[in-house]
Design an enzyme around this catalytic site. Structure first.
Site, PDB file in Angstrom:
ATOM      1  N   ASP A 295     -15.572  52.048  15.088  1.00  0.00           N
ATOM      2  CA  ASP A 295     -16.229  51.688  13.307  1.00  0.00           C
ATOM      3  C   ASP A 295     -15.066  51.422  12.167  1.00  0.00           C
ATOM      4  OD1 ASP A 295     -17.234  53.393  11.310  1.00  0.00           O
ATOM      5  OD2 ASP A 295     -18.767  54.474  12.335  1.00  0.00           O
ATOM      6  N   HIS A 296     -14.854  50.888  11.779  1.00  0.00           N
ATOM      7  CA  HIS A 296     -13.817  49.858  11.865  1.00  0.00           C
ATOM      8  C   HIS A 296     -14.280  51.324   9.816  1.00  0.00           C
ATOM      9  CE1 HIS A 296     -16.815  47.706   9.196  1.00  0.00           C
ATOM     10  NE2 HIS A 296     -16.551  47.586   7.915  1.00  0.00           N
TER      11      HIS A 296
ATOM     12  N   HIS B  71     -21.213  54.771  10.284  1.00  0.00           N
ATOM     13  CA  HIS B  71     -20.074  54.808   9.446  1.00  0.00           C
ATOM     14  C   HIS B  71     -20.180  55.958   8.415  1.00  0.00           C
ATOM     15  CE1 HIS B  71     -19.204  50.399  10.396  1.00  0.00           C
ATOM     16  NE2 HIS B  71     -20.121  50.137   9.580  1.00  0.00           N
TER      17      HIS B  71
HETATM   18  P1  NAD Z   1     -20.183  35.624  16.768  1.00  0.00           P
HETATM   19  O1  NAD Z   1     -21.699  35.290  17.182  1.00  0.00           O
HETATM   20  O2  NAD Z   1     -19.444  34.432  15.060  1.00  0.00           O
HETATM   21  O3  NAD Z   1     -19.056  35.421  17.580  1.00  0.00           O
HETATM   22  C1  NAD Z   1     -19.742  35.649  19.121  1.00  0.00           C
HETATM   23  C2  NAD Z   1     -18.870  35.246  20.018  1.00  0.00           C
HETATM   24  O4  NAD Z   1     -19.522  35.876  21.339  1.00  0.00           O
HETATM   25  C3  NAD Z   1     -18.628  34.156  20.116  1.00  0.00           C
HETATM   26  O5  NAD Z   1     -17.254  34.052  20.630  1.00  0.00           O
HETATM   27  C4  NAD Z   1     -19.648  33.394  21.288  1.00  0.00           C
HETATM   28  O6  NAD Z   1     -18.806  31.730  21.767  1.00  0.00           O
HETATM   29  C5  NAD Z   1     -19.518  34.380  22.310  1.00  0.00           C
HETATM   30  N1  NAD Z   1     -20.592  34.438  23.022  1.00  0.00           N
HETATM   31  C6  NAD Z   1     -21.977  34.576  22.775  1.00  0.00           C
HETATM   32  N2  NAD Z   1     -22.409  33.675  24.054  1.00  0.00           N
HETATM   33  C7  NAD Z   1     -21.747  33.676  24.439  1.00  0.00           C
HETATM   34  C8  NAD Z   1     -22.003  34.045  26.178  1.00  0.00           C
HETATM   35  N3  NAD Z   1     -23.306  33.910  26.760  1.00  0.00           N
HETATM   36  N4  NAD Z   1     -20.905  34.088  27.415  1.00  0.00           N
HETATM   37  C9  NAD Z   1     -19.722  33.918  26.399  1.00  0.00           C
HETATM   38  N5  NAD Z   1     -19.118  34.858  25.014  1.00  0.00           N
HETATM   39  C10 NAD Z   1     -20.905  34.014  24.471  1.00  0.00           C
HETATM   40  O7  NAD Z   1     -20.180  36.849  16.102  1.00  0.00           O
HETATM   41  P2  NAD Z   1     -18.942  38.115  15.654  1.00  0.00           P
HETATM   42  O8  NAD Z   1     -19.612  38.226  14.044  1.00  0.00           O
HETATM   43  O9  NAD Z   1     -17.529  37.676  15.888  1.00  0.00           O
HETATM   44  O10 NAD Z   1     -19.029  39.604  16.279  1.00  0.00           O
HETATM   45  C11 NAD Z   1     -18.937  40.139  17.095  1.00  0.00           C
HETATM   46  C12 NAD Z   1     -19.786  41.384  17.078  1.00  0.00           C
HETATM   47  O11 NAD Z   1     -18.710  42.054  16.250  1.00  0.00           O
HETATM   48  C13 NAD Z   1     -20.858  41.657  17.212  1.00  0.00           C
HETATM   49  O12 NAD Z   1     -20.849  42.620  18.257  1.00  0.00           O
HETATM   50  C14 NAD Z   1     -21.079  42.119  15.664  1.00  0.00           C
HETATM   51  O13 NAD Z   1     -22.389  43.041  15.901  1.00  0.00           O
HETATM   52  C15 NAD Z   1     -19.961  43.407  15.890  1.00  0.00           C
HETATM   53  N6  NAD Z   1     -19.585  43.135  14.354  1.00  0.00           N
HETATM   54  C16 NAD Z   1     -19.428  41.571  13.168  1.00  0.00           C
HETATM   55  C17 NAD Z   1     -18.738  42.369  12.249  1.00  0.00           C
HETATM   56  C18 NAD Z   1     -18.235  40.408  11.343  1.00  0.00           C
HETATM   57  O14 NAD Z   1     -17.651  41.302   9.968  1.00  0.00           O
HETATM   58  N7  NAD Z   1     -18.226  39.909  11.765  1.00  0.00           N
HETATM   59  C19 NAD Z   1     -18.717  43.467  11.320  1.00  0.00           C
HETATM   60  C20 NAD Z   1     -18.706  44.723  12.453  1.00  0.00           C
HETATM   61  C21 NAD Z   1     -19.310  44.015  13.758  1.00  0.00           C
END
Ligand code: NAD
Length: 488
Positions: A179-180, A242
């Protein structure tokens, strides 16, 4: 710190690029990474190690807090990075990964300490954890840990199901739920401030505190996340995790030198003491809102329903305000007000403690003339602490004026939340991660609200973009004789 292999699922994703690589680099510069450290990035795309390292370097140049100006340091950092293709559903990809992990452990002559970071969509958490176990990646002679991103479930039942599945492959002490907000330096300081300052410790009760206000508002709208956000809303995206974590961190009382177990136990107690809401009470205690068109910082913006990907019939909440009470000896009868929302006038995450004004009750001199004493913790975008006191106004005889005692730190000197959290996970310190008990109790508390929203028992109030949310959020406090303390 023990040598570690950092296995990153979702290595080509947005979060890795914007947060995880810069955090690792800053830890490296600050000499807070293990001396022997190996990173294995995973994604669906074919990438050579060289291209992967170039991409990581690019992300440092775009997002790192620390300067990326020493070619020797950058090179030494990037040398730790390898890449492997992995599709979460392909069993053979995990075997390839296992080979690579073992090969790197042998090359570096390091123990089998493996940190698996799931920076992928929540629909993959279960299959990845299971495959780590089944492939043998989880059968290490050292330790193994799982870092998992939010969201952890969509409601109480799905969170329980997910946890049950994860627990087949990882024990609770091996799961680090991010939980950042818990990684933000000011949130981490809350306990220390209390413990190291008897003056604060003495005041931290319902004898002196009138109410607590926790705000996390932002000027941005739904941005490119329409598909996700429209099914989640402020209640699941911010409030369940959060905001309730901030409430727990602010309200726990801890003796000096408390262990992470004690922190977690106290947080759990707070959640258990939170007065539960019945579905029928939700409308009295929770305000939900959705932004309409308006102006923010001189720029006209569209309403939520006109955002790309959102339908005209959307009933999604982009704003939540709630009144909560903790039924324990310290906090009984102190209302906690929480609000969070998008497209508001300012971006601010802060906690305001408003103190009681006993003088007002006893002396006409102070009647209506003083302002309440406030203690304000600024969490984001600035970090600081402000204490508002009353003093005599030398210009206007007999009048009082508020003075602010202010401490702010420069953003550049403050580590990012992800730096703190990755550092803690590497050391195996779970203090600032969400324990399952907290997650479950949070969902349990929120579930009647989700049900009430679902059944439309709570009106959805429109608010103009650029405001502080619907007027009803102000009335929530006005009923008790208070108002939100804002910057503006
Ligand atoms: P993103 O869509 O940019 O990246 C997803 C990643 O998953 C990519 O590297 C993709 O290659 C990989 N992926 C997708 N399908 C796949 C598969 N079938 N096999 C293997 N790899 C696969 O998403 P993100 O923004 O980087 O978010 C990632 C996680 O972090 C999510 O759970 C999101 O809810 C969480 N999150 C993101 C943020 C943010 O600021 N981006 C903030 C809080 C939480």
């Amino acid at each position: 710190m023990e040598a570690t292999t950092f296995v990153l699922f979702g290595a080509t994703g947005d979060l890795a690029k914007r947060k995880i690589y810069p955090a690792l680099y800053n830890l490296f510069i600050d000499q807070k990474l293990p001396a022997s450290f190996s990173v294995i990035g995973l994604g669906r795309r074919e990438l050579s190690n060289e291209v992967f390292q170039k991409n990581v370097e690019q992300s440092l140049r775009s997002f790192s807090r620390r300067a990326v100006d020493d070619p020797g340091s950058v090179k030494a950092f990037l040398e730790a990075f390898r890449y492997s293709v992995l599709d979460v559903g392909h069993k053979e990809d995990y075997q390839k990964l296992l080979q690579l992990v073992e090969q790197r452990e042998a090359e570096l002559n390091i123990p089998q300490n493996r940190l698996f970071y799931l920076s992928v969509g929540p629909e993959f958490f279960d299959i990845i954890a299971t495959s780590i176990k089944e492939s043998g990646l989880g059968s290490t002679k050292g330790w193994k840990r799982l870092i998992i991103e939010k969201p952890f479930g969509h409601d109480l039942q799905s969170a329980r199901e997910l946890n049950q599945k994860l627990s087949i492959s990882f024990a609770e002490h091996e799961i680090f739920r991010i939980d950042h907000y818990l990684g933000k330096p000011m949130v981490q300081k809350l306990e220390v401030l209390q413990q190291a300052n008897p003056v604060l410790q003495a005041l931290w009760t319902n004898h002196y505190i009138a109410n607590v206000q926790i705000t996390a508002i932002e000027t941005v709208g739904v941005e490119e996340r329409a598909g996700y956000y429209d099914h989640v809303g402020a209640i699941r995206d911010m409030f369940q995790n959060h905001m309730l974590q901030l409430l727990m961190m602010l309200s726990i009382h801890l003796p000096k030198g408390s262990t992470s177990e004690e922190v977690r136990l106290k947080k759990k107690r707070i959640m258990e003491a939170l007065e539960p809401l019945q579905k029928e009470d939700v409308a009295m205690n929770v305000v939900r809102g959705q932004y309409t068109a308006g102006t923010i910082q001189g720029k006209a913006v569209v309403g939520y329903k006109d955002e790309p990907g959102i339908g005209q019939d959307s009933m999604n909440d982009t704003f939540i305000a709630a009144r909560l009470e903790i039924d324990d000896v310290f906090w009984r009868e102190v209302p906690f007000y929480i609000r969070t929302g998008k497209r508001t006038q300012e971006k601010s995450t802060r906690i305001v403690i408003e103190f009681k004004e006993p003088l007002k009750q006893h002396s006409s001199t102070y009647e209506e003339k003083t302002n309440p004493n406030l203690l304000i913790f600024e969490i984001n975008p600035n970090e600081g602490i402000t204490l508002q006191l009353n003093t005599k106004d030398p210009q206007h005889e007999g009048e009082f004026k508020p003075i602010l005692i202010d401490f702010h730190t420069s953003r550049k000197d403050v580590p990012e939340a992800y730096e703190n959290l990755i550092y803690d996970a590497l050391r195996g310190d779970p203090t600032f991660f969400a324990h399952w008990d907290e997650v479950e109790l949070s969902w349990k508390w929120v579930q009647p609200i989700l049900n009430a929203f679902e059944e439309n028992l709570v009106p959805l109030h429109p608010y103009s973009a650029g405001s502080f949310g619907p007027d009803e959020a102000d009335q929530l406090l006005a009923r008790d004789g208070y108002h939100w303390c804002t910057n503006s």
